[in-house]
Design an enzyme around this catalytic site. Structure first.
Site, PDB file in Angstrom:
ATOM      1  N   HIS A 153       0.842  -1.205   0.000  1.00 53.13           N
ATOM      2  CA  HIS A 153       0.000   0.000   0.000  1.00 53.13           C
ATOM      3  C   HIS A 153       0.874   1.250   0.000  1.00 53.13           C
ATOM      4  O   HIS A 153       0.602   2.218  -0.709  1.00 53.13           O
ATOM      5  CB  HIS A 153      -0.897   0.028   1.239  1.00 53.13           C
ATOM      6  CG  HIS A 153      -1.958  -1.023   1.259  1.00 53.13           C
ATOM      7  ND1 HIS A 153      -1.967  -2.055   2.170  1.00 53.13           N
ATOM      8  CD2 HIS A 153      -3.053  -1.201   0.492  1.00 53.13           C
ATOM      9  CE1 HIS A 153      -3.025  -2.819   1.966  1.00 53.13           C
ATOM     10  NE2 HIS A 153      -3.700  -2.334   0.958  1.00 53.13           N
ATOM     11  N   GLN A 169      -8.665  -7.202 -11.282  1.00 51.12           N
ATOM     12  CA  GLN A 169      -9.433  -6.109 -10.668  1.00 51.12           C
ATOM     13  C   GLN A 169      -9.193  -4.796 -11.424  1.00 51.12           C
ATOM     14  O   GLN A 169     -10.111  -4.014 -11.628  1.00 51.12           O
ATOM     15  CB  GLN A 169      -9.032  -5.963  -9.198  1.00 51.12           C
ATOM     16  CG  GLN A 169      -9.624  -4.748  -8.520  1.00 51.12           C
ATOM     17  CD  GLN A 169      -9.424  -4.737  -7.015  1.00 51.12           C
ATOM     18  OE1 GLN A 169     -10.241  -5.263  -6.279  1.00 51.12           O
ATOM     19  NE2 GLN A 169      -8.357  -4.123  -6.538  1.00 51.12           N
ATOM     20  N   SER A 175       0.636  -8.679   0.744  1.00 48.70           N
ATOM     21  CA  SER A 175      -0.817  -8.837   0.821  1.00 48.70           C
ATOM     22  C   SER A 175      -1.226  -8.814   2.286  1.00 48.70           C
ATOM     23  O   SER A 175      -0.495  -9.314   3.142  1.00 48.70           O
ATOM     24  CB  SER A 175      -1.214 -10.189   0.211  1.00 48.70           C
ATOM     25  OG  SER A 175      -2.529 -10.524   0.596  1.00 48.70           O
TER      26      SER A 175
HETATM   27  O1  PAF Z   1      -8.018  -4.200  -3.708  1.00 55.42           O
HETATM   28  C1  PAF Z   1      -8.657  -3.932  -2.659  1.00 55.42           C
HETATM   29  O2  PAF Z   1      -8.103  -3.780  -1.580  1.00 55.42           O
HETATM   30  C2  PAF Z   1     -10.174  -3.804  -2.743  1.00 55.42           C
HETATM   31  O3  PAF Z   1     -10.713  -4.684  -3.668  1.00 55.42           O
HETATM   32  C3  PAF Z   1     -10.636  -2.358  -3.019  1.00 55.42           C
HETATM   33  C4  PAF Z   1     -10.188  -1.884  -4.375  1.00 55.42           C
HETATM   34  C5  PAF Z   1     -10.120  -1.440  -1.932  1.00 55.42           C
HETATM   35  C6  PAF Z   1     -12.173  -2.297  -2.992  1.00 55.42           C
HETATM   36  O4  PAF Z   1     -12.700  -2.688  -1.767  1.00 55.42           O
END
Ligand code: PAF
Length: 280
Positions: free
Chosen positions: A37, A153, A185
């Protein structure tokens, strides 16, 4: 850092930023923040006037109740990490707040959701689109940042933006890996020390198959990966699929100039891990 828990607080804060003519780089998250992140936060902060984030464990994207309940929730640590990374604005709503303006709606993504994560986790991507579309409407970001571990995604969100006629720029970012190669993760926190030790084999096996890509056919790459996993009783391979990098449809024979990506989901110690490898 401004912490908003309601949509109206958030929209007021966003109005203020927009009035100052500032650009917003946005990173939506489900919390349990890690270095992966942080790599997105840094990029969002570098490329925009301000960086905003959200922390919300979105119930409607989980098709397994136990997975939702076990998802790590570490709010205070998350706020500290955001603060340290110059986050200007964070949205931490409750589920009631997010879904008070309308129950989840159904999103469709055609072929993009009929493979891999979409196939294995029915309703998952509709759930993701429900939250991300709402967040985009409230946060009004110029750019939004997503890690390529969740490659499918990203394809879904790009299609969602197209369906919404939105002009948010979706910025895919390289996978952040731990020193031993394991893709960062939030789920890694749930691995036992023994499982954590063996988890980097996922990336090792994919890397070994990548190194042979010029000598092996796609079906040989697939067999190689599947056979390697059979050597470790700790792993249960859910799928390994070689697919087109744009359409995400499985590829048997590579066409000239085609991008081919390996998508993997594997169970280890009761935890489901995913990763990707770009081959061509
Ligand atoms: O990738 C994630 O952490 C989730 O799928 C997201 C994009 C925050 C949506 O809840």
């Amino acid at each position: 850092m401004k912490i908003c828990r309601t949509i109206s607080e958030l929209q007021n804060a966003v109005d203020e930023i927009k009035q100052q003519g500032k650009t917003i780089g946005f990173v939506p998250t489900m919390g349990a923040l890690h270095d992966g992140h942080v790599s997105l936060f840094k990029r969002a902060a570098e490329e925009n006037d301000i960086f905003a984030a959200s922390v919300f464990v979105n119930p409607v994207q989980f098709n397994n109740k136990e997975d939702f309940e076990k998802y790590p929730r570490t709010e205070q640590e998350d706020l500290n990490i955001l603060e340290q990374n110059n986050c200007a604005l964070v949205f931490i709503p409750s589920a009631e707040e997010v879904y008070k303006e309308g129950t989840p709606e159904h999103w469709s993504f055609g072929q993009l959701e009929q493979v891999m994560e979409g196939k294995q986790r029915p309703g998952h991507f509709s759930g993701v689109a429900n939250i991300v579309s709402r967040l985009f409407t409230w946060v009004r970001p110029d750019r939004a940042y997503f890690g390529e571990k969740d490659y499918q995604q990203i394809a879904i969100i790009k299609d969602m933006v197209r369906q919404m006629n939105s002009n948010v720029e979706i910025v895919p970012c390289p996978i952040y890996r731990e020193a031993d190669g394991l893709a960062a993760s939030s789920r890694n926190k749930r691995l036992s020390p023994q499982a954590r030790q063996i988890a980097p084999k996922i990336h090792d096996i994919l890397t070994k198959s990548y190194q042979q890509r010029e000598f092996l056919s796609l079906s040989q790459i697939k067999s190689f990966v599947e056979n390697e996993f059979k050597k470790y009783k700790e792993f249960e391979l859910e799928y390994f699929i070689l697919a087109d990098g744009n359409t995400l449809q499985p590829v048997k024979v590579k066409q000239a100039g085609q991008s081919v990506i390996g998508f993997i989901a594997v169970w280890l110690d009761g935890v489901r891990l995913i990763d990707i490898q770009k081959y061509f």
